[in-house]
Design a protein around this motif. Structure first.
Motif, mmCIF file in Angstrom:
data_model
loop_
_atom_site.group_PDB
_atom_site.id
_atom_site.type_symbol
_atom_site.label_atom_id
_atom_site.label_comp_id
_atom_site.label_asym_id
_atom_site.label_seq_id
_atom_site.Cartn_x
_atom_site.Cartn_y
_atom_site.Cartn_z
ATOM 1 N N SER A 42 -57.226 122.223 77.523
ATOM 2 C CA SER A 42 -57.063 122.602 76.115
ATOM 3 C C SER A 42 -58.406 122.739 75.421
ATOM 4 C CB SER A 42 -56.198 121.566 75.382
ATOM 5 O OG SER A 42 -54.880 121.607 75.859
ATOM 6 N N ALA A 43 -59.322 121.829 75.732
ATOM 7 C CA ALA A 43 -60.658 121.900 75.120
ATOM 8 C C ALA A 43 -61.390 123.172 75.543
ATOM 9 C CB ALA A 43 -61.473 120.657 75.493
ATOM 10 N N ILE A 44 -61.264 123.528 76.797
ATOM 11 C CA ILE A 44 -61.905 124.760 77.280
ATOM 12 C C ILE A 44 -61.265 125.972 76.602
ATOM 13 C CG2 ILE A 44 -62.256 126.259 79.288
ATOM 14 C CD1 ILE A 44 -62.460 123.609 80.958
ATOM 15 N N ALA A 45 -59.935 125.991 76.539
ATOM 16 C CA ALA A 45 -59.231 127.108 75.901
ATOM 17 C C ALA A 45 -59.627 127.220 74.438
ATOM 18 C CB ALA A 45 -57.720 126.927 76.030
ATOM 19 N N ALA A 46 -59.715 126.078 73.763
ATOM 20 C CA ALA A 46 -60.071 126.082 72.343
ATOM 21 C C ALA A 46 -61.508 126.527 72.126
ATOM 22 C CB ALA A 46 -59.858 124.684 71.750
ATOM 23 N N GLY A 47 -62.389 126.120 73.000
ATOM 24 C CA GLY A 47 -63.806 126.429 72.804
ATOM 25 C C GLY A 47 -64.251 127.782 73.316
ATOM 26 N N LYS A 48 -63.653 128.212 74.417
ATOM 27 C CA LYS A 48 -64.144 129.430 75.064
ATOM 28 C C LYS A 48 -63.080 130.504 75.244
ATOM 29 C CE LYS A 48 -67.651 126.963 77.736
ATOM 30 N NZ LYS A 48 -68.122 126.666 79.089
ATOM 31 N N GLY A 49 -61.814 130.125 75.149
ATOM 32 C CA GLY A 49 -60.738 131.082 75.360
ATOM 33 C C GLY A 49 -60.003 130.806 76.658
ATOM 34 N N LEU A 50 -58.832 131.366 76.756
ATOM 35 C CA LEU A 50 -57.963 131.110 77.893
ATOM 36 C C LEU A 50 -58.519 131.648 79.208
ATOM 37 C CD1 LEU A 50 -55.371 129.545 78.016
ATOM 38 C CD2 LEU A 50 -54.114 131.669 77.757
ATOM 39 N N ASN A 51 -59.293 132.722 79.152
ATOM 40 C CA ASN A 51 -59.864 133.272 80.388
ATOM 41 C C ASN A 51 -60.816 132.296 81.068
ATOM 42 O OD1 ASN A 51 -58.484 135.672 80.327
ATOM 43 N ND2 ASN A 51 -60.078 136.763 79.209
ATOM 44 N N ASP A 52 -61.432 131.416 80.289
ATOM 45 C CA ASP A 52 -62.370 130.451 80.854
ATOM 46 C C ASP A 52 -61.685 129.193 81.389
ATOM 47 O OD1 ASP A 52 -64.443 132.137 80.400
ATOM 48 O OD2 ASP A 52 -65.320 131.015 78.748
ATOM 49 N N VAL A 53 -60.368 129.102 81.228
ATOM 50 C CA VAL A 53 -59.621 127.980 81.796
ATOM 51 C C VAL A 53 -59.389 128.316 83.269
ATOM 52 C CG1 VAL A 53 -57.506 126.608 81.719
ATOM 53 C CG2 VAL A 53 -58.522 127.437 79.599
ATOM 54 N N THR A 54 -60.349 127.934 84.086
ATOM 55 C CA THR A 54 -60.245 128.157 85.530
ATOM 56 C C THR A 54 -60.016 126.819 86.217
ATOM 57 O OG1 THR A 54 -62.613 127.869 85.928
ATOM 58 C CG2 THR A 54 -61.844 130.124 85.383
ATOM 59 N N ILE A 55 -59.513 126.877 87.425
ATOM 60 C CA ILE A 55 -59.283 125.659 88.203
ATOM 61 C C ILE A 55 -60.595 124.894 88.358
ATOM 62 C CG2 ILE A 55 -58.604 124.792 90.477
ATOM 63 C CD1 ILE A 55 -56.250 125.822 88.714
ATOM 64 N N THR A 56 -61.658 125.612 88.694
ATOM 65 C CA THR A 56 -62.971 124.980 88.896
ATOM 66 C C THR A 56 -63.477 124.340 87.611
ATOM 67 O OG1 THR A 56 -63.486 126.570 90.643
ATOM 68 C CG2 THR A 56 -65.341 125.405 89.645
ATOM 69 N N ALA A 57 -63.385 125.074 86.499
ATOM 70 C CA ALA A 57 -63.900 124.552 85.231
ATOM 71 C C ALA A 57 -63.140 123.320 84.767
ATOM 72 C CB ALA A 57 -63.847 125.646 84.157
ATOM 73 N N VAL A 58 -61.819 123.350 84.883
ATOM 74 C CA VAL A 58 -61.007 122.214 84.428
ATOM 75 C C VAL A 58 -61.234 121.000 85.321
ATOM 76 C CG1 VAL A 58 -58.647 121.377 84.048
ATOM 77 C CG2 VAL A 58 -59.291 123.700 83.334
ATOM 78 N N ALA A 59 -61.239 121.213 86.634
ATOM 79 C CA ALA A 59 -61.473 120.089 87.554
ATOM 80 C C ALA A 59 -62.835 119.469 87.298
ATOM 81 C CB ALA A 59 -61.348 120.565 89.000
ATOM 82 N N SER A 60 -63.840 120.313 87.127
ATOM 83 C CA SER A 60 -65.193 119.818 86.876
ATOM 84 C C SER A 60 -65.261 119.033 85.568
ATOM 85 C CB SER A 60 -66.167 120.998 86.842
ATOM 86 O OG SER A 60 -67.462 120.559 86.524
ATOM 87 N N ALA A 61 -64.678 119.595 84.514
ATOM 88 C CA ALA A 61 -64.701 118.922 83.208
ATOM 89 C C ALA A 61 -63.985 117.578 83.257
ATOM 90 C CB ALA A 61 -64.080 119.815 82.140
ATOM 91 N N ALA A 62 -62.912 117.507 84.047
ATOM 92 C CA ALA A 62 -62.130 116.269 84.146
ATOM 93 C C ALA A 62 -62.718 115.280 85.148
ATOM 94 C CB ALA A 62 -60.686 116.603 84.529
ATOM 95 N N GLY A 63 -63.712 115.728 85.910
ATOM 96 C CA GLY A 63 -64.338 114.849 86.889
ATOM 97 C C GLY A 63 -63.477 114.578 88.110
ATOM 98 N N VAL A 64 -62.666 115.567 88.483
ATOM 99 C CA VAL A 64 -61.827 115.422 89.667
ATOM 100 C C VAL A 64 -62.065 116.615 90.586
ATOM 101 C CG1 VAL A 64 -60.048 114.138 88.406
ATOM 102 C CG2 VAL A 64 -59.816 116.609 88.670
ATOM 103 N N THR A 65 -61.567 116.526 91.779
ATOM 104 C CA THR A 65 -61.690 117.636 92.720
ATOM 105 C C THR A 65 -60.627 118.690 92.405
ATOM 106 O OG1 THR A 65 -60.134 116.689 94.299
ATOM 107 C CG2 THR A 65 -62.480 116.057 94.532
ATOM 108 N N LYS A 66 -60.842 119.881 92.939
ATOM 109 C CA LYS A 66 -59.824 120.922 92.780
ATOM 110 C C LYS A 66 -58.528 120.488 93.460
ATOM 111 C CE LYS A 66 -62.494 124.499 94.013
ATOM 112 N NZ LYS A 66 -62.866 125.914 94.271
ATOM 113 N N GLY A 67 -58.654 119.768 94.567
ATOM 114 C CA GLY A 67 -57.466 119.264 95.253
ATOM 115 C C GLY A 67 -56.658 118.333 94.370
ATOM 116 N N ALA A 68 -57.352 117.501 93.605
ATOM 117 C CA ALA A 68 -56.652 116.595 92.682
ATOM 118 C C ALA A 68 -55.931 117.399 91.601
ATOM 119 C CB ALA A 68 -57.632 115.614 92.051
ATOM 120 N N LEU A 69 -56.571 118.440 91.121
ATOM 121 C CA LEU A 69 -55.931 119.294 90.124
ATOM 122 C C LEU A 69 -54.692 119.956 90.735
ATOM 123 C CD1 LEU A 69 -57.493 121.534 87.479
ATOM 124 C CD2 LEU A 69 -55.686 122.448 88.918
#
Length: 182
Positions: free
Chosen positions: A23-50
């Motif tokens: 939600s923070a990424i979507a709010a700040g940069k837009g929905l196109n920037d909500v990627t699996i990599t970006a969200v996992a990185s921001a949350a401090g988890v692996t893509k597998g965890a996501l």
């Protein structure tokens, strides 16, 4: 022998964190920037965890949308609980919520609204949510007059999330709320 520190499992917390960061990424940069990599990185988890929580980006976006609806439910219920007049109670809460969108909600709803195209899954989710709420409140909030007020509130909400101030929102809120009186 050194024992590695193992983080306690908290799947609900991880899921909430993923949704919050998305939600923070979507709010700040837009929905196109909500990627699996970006969200996992921001949350401090692996893509597998996501992927454990969300099968793909679409599932993540749907969960964000559902989370926003759940927050809206909480807000509407609190407003209705504080309203002593039964007739039009849901519609008044709907108007108040639509015309007083906070900055965080404005940005997140703004990003999500870009995919609310007719016939889309999220659009169908929105109408299913609204239909369910209206079914629950049919004895107090049915009728053409209140439907028109809710549609006007939808227009006010759209103005709020797009920051298109073509009228005095507080005055509009007062006028729409007054129109819900029995």
């Amino acid at each position: 022998m050194t024992l590695a520190h193992k983080r306690p499992k908290d799947p609900d917390g991880v899921r909430r964190g993923l949704l919050s960061h998305a939600s923070a990424i979507a709010a700040g940069k837009g929905l196109n920037d909500v990627t699996i990599t970006a969200v996992a990185s921001a949350a401090g988890v692996t893509k597998g965890a996501l992927f454990h929580h969300f099968a793909n980006k679409d599932a993540l976006i749907e969960a964000m949308f559902d989370h926003q609806l759940q927050q809206l439910d909480v807000r509407l219920d609190a407003l209705m609980d504080a309203d002593p007049i039964h007739h039009g109670r849901f519609t008044r809460a709907y108007v108040l919520s639509a015309t007083s969108v906070g900055d965080d909600d404005r940005e997140t709803w703004g990003a999500l609204s870009s995919v609310l195209i007719p016939g889309s899954d999220l659009c169908q989710r929105w109408y299913a949510w609204l239909d369910a709420r209206l079914d629950v409140h049919q004895t107090t909030d049915s009728g053409t007059h209140l439907e028109i007020v809710r549609l006007a509130a939808d227009g006010a909400w759209l103005m709020a999330i797009t920051r298109t101030a073509i009228c005095d929102m507080e005055r509009l809120r007062e006028r729409l709320t007054a129109m819900t009186s029995p």
